[in-house]
Design an enzyme around this catalytic site. Structure first.
Site, mmCIF file in Angstrom:
data_model
loop_
_atom_site.group_PDB
_atom_site.id
_atom_site.type_symbol
_atom_site.label_atom_id
_atom_site.label_comp_id
_atom_site.label_asym_id
_atom_site.label_seq_id
_atom_site.Cartn_x
_atom_site.Cartn_y
_atom_site.Cartn_z
ATOM 1 N N ARG A 70 0.855 -1.193 0.000
ATOM 2 C CA ARG A 70 0.000 0.000 0.000
ATOM 3 C C ARG A 70 0.891 1.243 0.000
ATOM 4 O O ARG A 70 1.645 1.477 0.942
ATOM 5 C CB ARG A 70 -0.923 -0.003 1.229
ATOM 6 N N HIS A 90 -2.792 11.022 0.636
ATOM 7 C CA HIS A 90 -2.381 10.795 2.026
ATOM 8 C C HIS A 90 -1.808 12.114 2.556
ATOM 9 O O HIS A 90 -0.619 12.232 2.851
ATOM 10 C CB HIS A 90 -1.375 9.647 2.094
HETATM 11 C C1 FCB Z 1 -1.496 7.088 10.741
HETATM 12 C C2 FCB Z 1 -1.110 7.680 9.409
HETATM 13 C C3 FCB Z 1 0.240 7.253 8.917
HETATM 14 C C4 FCB Z 1 1.257 7.180 10.038
HETATM 15 C C5 FCB Z 1 0.713 6.402 11.194
HETATM 16 C C6 FCB Z 1 1.692 6.224 12.338
HETATM 17 O O1 FCB Z 1 -2.489 7.858 11.350
HETATM 18 O O2 FCB Z 1 -2.042 7.327 8.415
HETATM 19 O O3 FCB Z 1 0.644 8.133 7.908
HETATM 20 O O4 FCB Z 1 1.650 8.447 10.409
HETATM 21 O O5 FCB Z 1 -0.461 7.012 11.676
#
Ligand code: FCB
Length: 423
Positions: free
Chosen positions: A68, A112
């Protein structure tokens, strides 16, 4: 490992995101993003942009079935609109081809958190237009990559963007709007629905989501604390799951939403092929003290061991969360994947990470035994990486990264996970 038995077609994976690993923030026409100027620099990060072959080789060695990753919107549309940047597309062509050649299925997150600066300057997630722009961006990706991507996730954890980014300002874009951030949730939910439509129209085979979920515990059994916990649960969990799965908003939140949003609910509630759950830790809530403008107060969950990132380690909460989901969304919940789960611990001999992962997988197994249809699990993360406002201090990787030399060293948890996924 004996009690970790999963179906033979269970999908094992690892997760990363573009901004946290790629670096090369001003290369090949990439435009600026909101994170470029927020907190520590990720201009180099794990230098994955140049070292992706080595990282794909590590995954091939790990033996996972799926990877992913996320696309960087500012590489594809440097100004957040218009024709795609060919060099941006070319990087992901090289990456996805390498992943496929290694026999690994790409699972792609469209977004993201690295919003193009220009999109933020035009109002970001506070304005509806961003949802429309997002759908255009998703359509570009769908048209170009649907042949190689096995599963699509439009937005990663819109809750975190809304609450941490616009509510309390801990994450980019750093706005402190408290409940004034609620419209950003609706616009992201709408962006999700529009992107699902756009991706399907472009030939995407499997489209789902990846939401951050956490049980919310009241600090006492008293009514006021329980009401506060319900409220926080509505804000963190149901505000994002209900519209997508049930086509409605939780009653706690409705008064904070303009009536006009109701018309978007059918668009938001697109049928999905899977539902991704990202789980790290439970939250606790107490009744608000005097002068608190919010209907709850966030409290730390006490009484559990903690990671180096100060997260309480509560594997059972993952089981409870999955079972609760299965009940609440009965008849509406597609197959579930754990699209992120992991922890920060230091060192290469990371027995604490092995214990964490094993305990959480037992919780997943228990949820499956209780009837939840879980089809796969992705460790966050393949590599130590840029952990947003906490910078490089927390180390979440199965692979250690020496940021001075960019040397990658698989940790003991890597060897453990390899053994698990090869069974
Ligand atoms: C999640 C995020 C990811 C990473 C983890 C530890 O909330 O999606 O990018 O920072 O936490």
């Amino acid at each position: 490992m004996e009690n970790l038995s999963f179906p033979s077609d269970f999908l094992w994976g690892v997760s990363t995101s573009a901004f946290q690993i790629e670096g090369a923030t001003s290369e090949d026409g990439r435009g600026p993003s909101v994170w470029d100027t927020f907190g520590e620099s990720a201009d180099v990060a794990c230098d994955h942009y140049h070292r992706y072959r080595e990282d794909v080789a590590l995954m091939a060695d790990l033996g996972v079935g799926a990877y992913r990753m996320s696309f960087a919107w500012p590489r594809i549309q440097p100004d957040g609109a218009g024709v795609p940047n060919p060099k941006g597309l070319a990087f992901y062509d090289r990456l996805l081809d390498a992943v496929c050649e290694a026999g690994i299925s790409p699972v792609a997150t469209v977004y993201h958190w690295d919003t193009p600066r220009a999109v933020e300057d035009a109002g970001g997630w506070l304005v509806r237009d961003t949802a429309e722009r997002f759908a255009e961006y998703a359509a570009i990706l769908g048209a170009h990559f649907a042949d190689r991507v096995k599963m699509w996730i439009p937005l990663n954890e819109p809750m975190v963007t809304s609450i941490y980014g616009y509510g309390i300002g801990e994450y980019a874009p750093g706005e402190v709007l408290l409940l004034g951030a609620v419209p950003t949730a609706h616009h992201q939910n709408l962006a999700h629905g529009l992107a699902v439509q756009a991706l399907r129209a472009a030939g995407a085979r499997s489209v789902g989501t990846a939401n951050h979920h956490a049980p919310v515990w009241p600090v006492t059994d008293g009514d006021a604390d329980r009401d506060a916990a319900e409220w926080l649960d509505a804000l963190l969990n149901r505000l994002f799951a209900d519209p997508v799965l049930l086509g409605g908003y939780p009653e706690e939140i409705i008064e904070h939403l303009p009536d006009s949003y109701v018309a978007d609910l059918p668009t938001i509630a697109q049928p999905l092929d899977f539902y991704g759950v990202n789980y790290y830790e439970p939250y606790a809530a107490a009744a608000p003290g005097p002068g608190n403008p919010l209907p709850f107060e966030l409290r730390a969950v006490e009484g559990y061991p903690r990671t180096t990132n100060d997260s309480p380690i509560v594997p059972g909460a993952l089981r409870d969360l999955l079972v609760g989901f299965h009940r609440r969304y009965a008849g509406h919940l597609p197959p579930v994947y754990i699209t992120e789960n992991g922890c920060s611990f230091d060192g290469i001999h990371d027995i604490a990470r092995i214990k964490f992962l094993a305990a959480h997988l037992i919780a997943v197994r228990e949820a499956m035994d209780a009837g939840v249809d879980v089809r796969g699990y992705f460790v966050w993360s393949l590599l130590d990486n840029f952990e947003w406002s906490k910078g490089y201090q927390p180390r979440f990787g199965l692979v250690h990264v020496d940021y001075r030399t960019q040397r990658r060293t698989p940790k003991d948890s890597f060897t453990w996970y390899r053994k698990l996924v090869s069974r």
